[in-house]
Write an enzyme that holds these catalytic residues in place. Structure first.
Site, short mmCIF file in Angstrom:
data_model
loop_
_atom_site.label_atom_id
_atom_site.label_comp_id
_atom_site.label_asym_id
_atom_site.label_seq_id
_atom_site.Cartn_x
_atom_site.Cartn_y
_atom_site.Cartn_z
N ASP A 222 54.59 70.82 13.67
CA ASP A 222 55.22 69.54 13.43
C ASP A 222 55.97 69.64 12.10
O ASP A 222 55.93 70.66 11.42
CB ASP A 222 54.15 68.43 13.42
CG ASP A 222 54.75 67.06 13.71
OD1 ASP A 222 54.05 66.22 14.29
OD2 ASP A 222 55.94 66.85 13.37
N GLU B 164 54.97 55.98 13.49
CA GLU B 164 53.97 56.80 12.82
C GLU B 164 53.05 55.96 11.95
O GLU B 164 52.67 54.85 12.32
CB GLU B 164 54.67 57.92 12.04
CG GLU B 164 55.48 58.81 12.98
CD GLU B 164 55.93 60.09 12.32
OE1 GLU B 164 56.23 61.03 13.06
OE2 GLU B 164 56.02 60.17 11.08
C1 GLC Z 1 57.40 63.84 13.22
C2 GLC Z 1 56.50 63.64 14.41
C3 GLC Z 1 56.90 64.45 15.63
C4 GLC Z 1 58.39 64.69 15.62
C5 GLC Z 1 58.72 65.55 14.40
C6 GLC Z 1 60.22 65.83 14.28
O1 GLC Z 1 56.67 63.79 12.03
O2 GLC Z 1 55.11 63.81 14.21
O3 GLC Z 1 56.48 63.72 16.79
O4 GLC Z 1 58.77 65.36 16.81
O5 GLC Z 1 58.26 64.96 13.19
O6 GLC Z 1 60.90 64.64 13.98
#
Ligand code: GLC
Length: 609
Positions: free
Chosen positions: A291, A497
């Site tokens: 991530d 988030e």
């Molecule tokens: C974010 C998320 C993830 C996303 C990634 C790229 O923090 O947790 O779901 O795909 O970053 O944006």
């Protein structure tokens, strides 16, 4: 300069078997070229020199990172094709794979069709519809030059206090597994005979998918984002691993590791789950991406020991690192770790094989640049009709008629005067929710689409007067006898988030008072725009005639008018349990104590009252 233009080299031969192309190309690569393939950077730091000097394998757009505000799909394609030409000019000419969070349509791009968020799609229980959504999303995303979406989120929801509740298809692993059908829509269905179980993504109409976040992201204690999932392995596998079996059986090409932990072990460094379970036990042959800056979650405090985090993450099974800015540090650390033997070359080769395999089956070597003939599909009528159908089928009718009165819905579209109020009646940004234009989303007219108010006006008779007030005025409330009924549209503002982590879950923005003020004077339909269940206090429940959960429906507001005025009946069923009080949480149908306000699967239709 490309090493050879001679098409005799196997990896450039589109008719050669995928694995032969992978091994041929791998054998030609230097360590720097291999580590470059494992590096994903954000578009804002991508340039010709960075891409070529560091042999970068992937570029992504963080949510809200555009070529410029309200850039159209063609502007995106110009930017990404520019990056691609730099990559193709490298010694071996390995194309980049460009990724973004297209989680409910191409939601970063102005004018794209925006679909209901996953929680609403879970309410449809319609796997075929969700697959069709994947297919049309793929066209609109590829039209913008993007090859890969970080979707679907296949989190199994444990607790609606989680700020990412709406990104989940629901609380039952079975529903989530069924809705993973979007992968076959996005990627195309894998042909039986394909040796790797991967779809040969013919042409440029398909999109690489990413099942996320492996594993247990939806089951953290108290629903804390990036928190800790406390479970036996048997429960973890039965609940949270289960949807990945469906994803892998559809040939999902990538999986994203979760920020969360399992019984205190950070997923990004958990060799057992990332390698022994995902890659060995489940047989996943694509690549595992971290991530955002995910390796930093391994150290406490986060970011305190980057070199060790790289070592632990890569050795645990991470294949590509979403750096996304500190790429020099990452490349330097990993190079040093390989040269010191702390990361074996076999691990590097395994990661790069996986990345190359996906790039080959994605057809990126044959079709590295955007097919501009796809541009007319962006936001086209056919796609918006698919989204409108999804909205119709996602709405859940929770109440229809007071006590034993006759059903209140469908509404009378020939009524003389209708009052429409609330923060979510005429606000496309509120209707779309988070992950739209920016990560947290924005209220207001953020893109093209139809608000609930637009749809109501289009649905009612010519002689019907529709009066809209975001907040009902005293004068209006004093003259309610002039109206036949009211529609109150309220709910949560956009969020994403951990900004959405919420332990109160009351209807924000003074929602209950607005409902009370109107419902005391007029027969009232309340439409809730939320990413999850909220506390429904008595006024909303007792004083209103009807109550609909609309979740975050996206740009096609007509889908709501279609059902509240009776052109279609309600079909939606709750994808999660609707609690009475937050002190009941977590409240799941397979939990020990189950006393919901509305149970999982609840949903009325106009015939059932
Ligand atoms: C974010 C998320 C993830 C996303 C990634 C790229 O923090 O947790 O779901 O795909 O970053 O944006």
């Amino acid at each position: 300069m490309a090493e050879t233009t001679d098409s005799s080299c196997v990896y450039k031969n589109p008719d050669a078997p995928v694995e032969a192309r992978v091994q041929d190309l791998l054998s030609r690569m230097t360590l720097q070229e291999k580590i470059g393939q494992m590096t994903q950077i954000e578009r804002s730091v991508a340039s010709h020199d960075v891409l070529t000097d560091y042999f970068i394998g992937s570029v992504q757009s963080g949510a809200g990172s555009w070529p410029f505000e309200d850039a159209k799909s063609s502007d995106w394609a110009d930017m990404i094709d520019g990056f691609q030409r730099s990559a193709l000019a490298s010694r071996l000419g390995i194309p980049i794979i460009y990724g973004t969070d297209a989680v409910h349509g191409n939601n970063n791009v102005y004018g794209a069709t925006i679909f209901p968020h996953n929680i609403g799609l879970g309410a449809t229980r319609d796997a075929d519809l969700v697959k069709r959504i994947g297919a049309v999303t793929a066209l609109e995303v590829r039209a913008s030059g993007i090859h890969w979406t970080f979707a679907p989120c296949v989190a199994v929801l444990g607790d609606p206090r989680w700020g990412r509740c709406y990104e989940s298809y629901g609380e039952a692993a079975k529903i989530v597994s069924e809705m993973s059908s979007i992968i076959s829509g996005l990627q195309g269905k894998p042909p039986e005979e394909h040796p790797n179980g991967y779809p040969f993504l013919a042409g440029r109409n398909n999109l690489i998918a990413c099942a996320k976040h492996f594993v247990g992201d939806g089951g953290t204690d108290k629903g804390l984002s990036e928190g800790n999932t406390i479970a036996s392995y048997e429960d973890l596998e039965r609940i949270h691993v289960a949807p990945y079996v469906n994803c892998i059986s559809q040939g999902v090409c990538t999986v994203m590791a979760s920020f969360s932990s399992w019984n205190g072990s950070r997923l990004h460094s958990d060799y057992y789950l990332l390698t022994e379970v995902l890659k060995q036990k489940l047989g996943f042959k694509g690549f595992l991406v971290s991530d955002w800056d995910g390796l930093e979650t391994i150290s406490e405090p986060q970011g305190s020991d980057n070199r060790n985090c790289v070592k632990l993450g890569i050795n645990a099974g991470i294949d590509m690192v979403m750096v996304p800015y500190k790429y020099q540090q990452f490349i330097e650390d990993l190079t040093d770790l390989v040269e010191s033997g702390e990361v074996q070359m076999a691990r590097i080769n395994d990661a790069v094989e996986r990345i190359l395999r996906v790039k080959f089956v994605a057809g990126l070597f044959e079709y590295p640049l955007t097919d501009r003939s796809l541009l007319p599909t962006v936001g086209c009528k056919e796609h918006r009709e698919v989204a409108r159908e999804a909205v119709r089928k996602s709405l859940v009718l929770l109440k229809n008629g007071k006590n034993d009165d006759k059903p209140f819905l469908p509404l009378d579209r020939t009524a003389e005067r209708i009052l429409v109020v609330g923060t979510h009646a005429d606000d496309l940004g509120n209707q779309c929710g988070g992950w739209t234009k920016t990560k947290s989303g924005q209220s207001g007219k953020i893109t093209l689409g139809t608000t609930l108010l637009d749809a109501i006006k289009a649905a009612v008779g010519d002689k019907t007067e529709v009066i809209y007030e975001k907040t009902p005025s005293k004068e209006t409330l004093a003259s309610c006898e002039d109206f036949s009924y009211a529609i109150v549209a309220l709910g949560e503002p956009p969020y994403a988030e951990m900004r959405g982590d919420n332990s109160e879950l009351t209807i924000p923005l003074n929602g209950n008072n607005i409902v009370t003020a109107v419902a005391e004077k007029l027969p009232t339909l309340v439409i809730l725009f939320t990413g999850r269940p909220t506390v429904l206090e008595m006024p909303v429940l007792e004083k209103t005639e009807a109550l609909v959960a609309a979740w975050f429906p996206g740009t096609e507001g007509q889908g709501m008018a279609d059902v509240i005025f009776g052109d279609y009946d309600f079909e939606g069923k709750l994808p999660l349990s609707w609690f009475k009080r937050v002190d009941q949480l977590p409240l799941n149908v397979d939990g020990n104590f189950y006393d919901p306000l509305f149970p999982l699967g609840y949903g009325l239709n106009c015939n059932s009252g």
